[in-house]
Design an enzyme around this catalytic site. Sequence first.
Site, PDB file in Angstrom:
ATOM      1  N   GLY A  14      35.053  39.877  33.773  1.00 38.02           N
ATOM      2  CA  GLY A  14      36.079  40.149  34.781  1.00 38.02           C
ATOM      3  C   GLY A  14      37.400  39.510  34.411  1.00 38.02           C
ATOM      4  O   GLY A  14      38.113  38.985  35.259  1.00 38.02           O
ATOM      5  N   ASP A  64      29.805  46.133  31.595  1.00 35.84           N
ATOM      6  CA  ASP A  64      29.498  46.203  33.032  1.00 35.84           C
ATOM      7  C   ASP A  64      28.418  45.166  33.304  1.00 35.84           C
ATOM      8  O   ASP A  64      27.293  45.274  32.793  1.00 35.84           O
ATOM      9  CB  ASP A  64      28.992  47.616  33.368  1.00 35.84           C
ATOM     10  N   ASN A  91      32.395  35.436  35.799  1.00 37.25           N
ATOM     11  CA  ASN A  91      33.426  35.487  36.845  1.00 37.25           C
ATOM     12  C   ASN A  91      33.522  36.844  37.539  1.00 37.25           C
ATOM     13  O   ASN A  91      34.005  36.912  38.664  1.00 37.25           O
ATOM     14  CB  ASN A  91      34.773  35.101  36.188  1.00 37.25           C
ATOM     15  N   TYR A 157      28.867  40.186  50.443  1.00 38.50           N
ATOM     16  CA  TYR A 157      29.594  39.310  49.517  1.00 38.50           C
ATOM     17  C   TYR A 157      29.147  37.850  49.683  1.00 38.50           C
ATOM     18  O   TYR A 157      28.859  37.152  48.703  1.00 38.50           O
ATOM     19  CB  TYR A 157      31.098  39.446  49.780  1.00 38.50           C
ATOM     20  N   ILE A 190      42.821  32.810  46.589  1.00 35.72           N
ATOM     21  CA  ILE A 190      43.647  32.713  45.390  1.00 35.72           C
ATOM     22  C   ILE A 190      44.498  33.972  45.305  1.00 35.72           C
ATOM     23  O   ILE A 190      43.985  35.085  45.529  1.00 35.72           O
ATOM     24  CB  ILE A 190      42.742  32.603  44.129  1.00 35.72           C
TER      25      ILE A 190
HETATM   26  P1  NAP Z   1      39.961  40.971  40.832  1.00 38.49           P
HETATM   27  O1  NAP Z   1      41.388  40.582  40.687  1.00 38.49           O
HETATM   28  O2  NAP Z   1      39.620  42.180  41.633  1.00 38.49           O
HETATM   29  O3  NAP Z   1      39.346  41.139  39.356  1.00 38.49           O
HETATM   30  C1  NAP Z   1      37.990  41.444  39.202  1.00 38.49           C
HETATM   31  C2  NAP Z   1      37.652  41.525  37.735  1.00 38.49           C
HETATM   32  O4  NAP Z   1      36.242  41.773  37.602  1.00 38.49           O
HETATM   33  C3  NAP Z   1      38.371  42.641  37.011  1.00 38.49           C
HETATM   34  O5  NAP Z   1      38.631  42.255  35.690  1.00 38.49           O
HETATM   35  C4  NAP Z   1      37.339  43.772  37.019  1.00 38.49           C
HETATM   36  O6  NAP Z   1      37.603  44.672  35.971  1.00 38.49           O
HETATM   37  C5  NAP Z   1      36.069  42.962  36.819  1.00 38.49           C
HETATM   38  N1  NAP Z   1      34.833  43.621  37.254  1.00 38.49           N
HETATM   39  C6  NAP Z   1      34.523  44.115  38.475  1.00 38.49           C
HETATM   40  N2  NAP Z   1      33.298  44.660  38.464  1.00 38.49           N
HETATM   41  C7  NAP Z   1      32.801  44.486  37.199  1.00 38.49           C
HETATM   42  C8  NAP Z   1      31.595  44.846  36.554  1.00 38.49           C
HETATM   43  N3  NAP Z   1      30.614  45.508  37.190  1.00 38.49           N
HETATM   44  N4  NAP Z   1      31.430  44.500  35.263  1.00 38.49           N
HETATM   45  C9  NAP Z   1      32.413  43.840  34.587  1.00 38.49           C
HETATM   46  N5  NAP Z   1      33.579  43.480  35.146  1.00 38.49           N
HETATM   47  C10 NAP Z   1      33.768  43.819  36.437  1.00 38.49           C
HETATM   48  O7  NAP Z   1      39.084  39.787  41.445  1.00 38.49           O
HETATM   49  P2  NAP Z   1      39.391  38.222  41.603  1.00 38.49           P
HETATM   50  O8  NAP Z   1      40.019  38.008  42.912  1.00 38.49           O
HETATM   51  O9  NAP Z   1      40.051  37.711  40.373  1.00 38.49           O
HETATM   52  O10 NAP Z   1      37.885  37.663  41.685  1.00 38.49           O
HETATM   53  C11 NAP Z   1      37.224  37.169  40.534  1.00 38.49           C
HETATM   54  C12 NAP Z   1      36.039  36.338  40.978  1.00 38.49           C
HETATM   55  O11 NAP Z   1      36.496  35.292  41.835  1.00 38.49           O
HETATM   56  C13 NAP Z   1      35.005  37.112  41.786  1.00 38.49           C
HETATM   57  O12 NAP Z   1      33.711  36.677  41.448  1.00 38.49           O
HETATM   58  C14 NAP Z   1      35.319  36.745  43.213  1.00 38.49           C
HETATM   59  O13 NAP Z   1      34.192  36.820  44.046  1.00 38.49           O
HETATM   60  C15 NAP Z   1      35.775  35.310  43.037  1.00 38.49           C
HETATM   61  N6  NAP Z   1      36.623  34.815  44.131  1.00 38.49           N
HETATM   62  C16 NAP Z   1      37.901  35.300  44.299  1.00 38.49           C
HETATM   63  C17 NAP Z   1      38.690  34.778  45.304  1.00 38.49           C
HETATM   64  C18 NAP Z   1      40.112  35.212  45.500  1.00 38.49           C
HETATM   65  O14 NAP Z   1      40.766  34.679  46.422  1.00 38.49           O
HETATM   66  N7  NAP Z   1      40.658  36.096  44.693  1.00 38.49           N
HETATM   67  C19 NAP Z   1      38.172  33.823  46.178  1.00 38.49           C
HETATM   68  C20 NAP Z   1      36.858  33.366  45.992  1.00 38.49           C
HETATM   69  C21 NAP Z   1      36.105  33.879  44.945  1.00 38.49           C
HETATM   70  P3  NAP Z   1      37.014  46.182  35.972  1.00 38.49           P
HETATM   71  O15 NAP Z   1      37.228  46.746  37.341  1.00 38.49           O
HETATM   72  O16 NAP Z   1      37.779  46.891  34.897  1.00 38.49           O
HETATM   73  O17 NAP Z   1      35.565  46.074  35.608  1.00 38.49           O
END
Ligand code: NAP
Length: 261
Positions: A14, A64, A91, A157, A190
């Site tokens: 990710g 994936d 991640n 989630y 974030i």
């Molecule tokens: P994001 O900006 O939506 O990015 C998600 C990333 O994961 C993208 O690179 C996406 O690329 C990839 N992805 C999604 N499904 C996938 C799959 N099946 N296989 C491989 N890659 C996949 O999300 P984010 O906010 O950075 O979140 C990243 C992590 O942090 C997650 O685990 C989330 O639960 C956690 N988190 C985020 C926050 C926040 O505030 N943002 C808070 C707590 C936890 P593709 O779609 O091209 O695959």
Amino acid sequence: MLTSIEGKSVIVTGASKGIGKGIARVFAGKGAKVLVVARHPDAGNETVDEIRSAGGTAAFCQGDVSSWESMQAMARVAADTHGGVDILCANAGIFPNVQLTEMNSEEWDEVLNTNLKGTFLAVKACVPHMPKGGGGRIVLTSSITGPITGDPGWTHYGASKSGQLGFMRTAALELAPHKITINAVMPGNIATEGLDGLGQDYLDKMTASIPLKKLGRVEDIAYAALFFASEEAGFITGQTVVVDGGQVLPESLMALEEMEG
Ligand code: NAP
């Protein structure tokens, strides 16, 4: 100052956007060789280009996390391209918002398959490629949502993010004889592209609920992950760190109001 991770092979799932991209940039900035993993190549290759333009080493691997074959292929690419896997940052995650009463079983499965099963598959695929003499590091991106807090629309989630921690604690025991550590960062809110989709009103209200009065930066998570990945963190396994600007601390709205005087 932590011992350098220069030359280490790091997989970040990710990593094409958001927190994963931040982890990839920070680790590459410290001299690691980063494999950027995501399903869509365009954004993934952009991340690689950015890292290379800044003088770092990175390659893209389309993958994936919900597919075992794909995770095995990812680990092989890291072995062939960067000589193995020293550090895995598991991640990748998704967070579609659906109320429990509206949620169907496919929507539940998609989130659990990506966030929880995806963590298991990435870890299982990478462990055989970690250094035989020990020192491998696994860092999960969990969340405060699920393990500590609840949030309407995120039952699936929250279950997946709590599940990651249950997985981690037993994995830590099974991996200890191999001298591999596994720990988790628990981000609060974030600022990422993923959160942008939730709208300005959500972002404003969320900021107001955080004692430090700002959303986190992707680098805030990346530096916590960097610590877990460091040599100095070698005696820490099966543990978590919350990175949330104090979001989980106020006991009530009154507590937040009192802070503001
Ligand atoms: P994001 O900006 O939506 O990015 C998600 C990333 O994961 C993208 O690179 C996406 O690329 C990839 N992805 C999604 N499904 C996938 C799959 N099946 N296989 C491989 N890659 C996949 O999300 P984010 O906010 O950075 O979140 C990243 C992590 O942090 C997650 O685990 C989330 O639960 C956690 N988190 C985020 C926050 C926040 O505030 N943002 C808070 C707590 C936890 P593709 O779609 O091209 O695959």
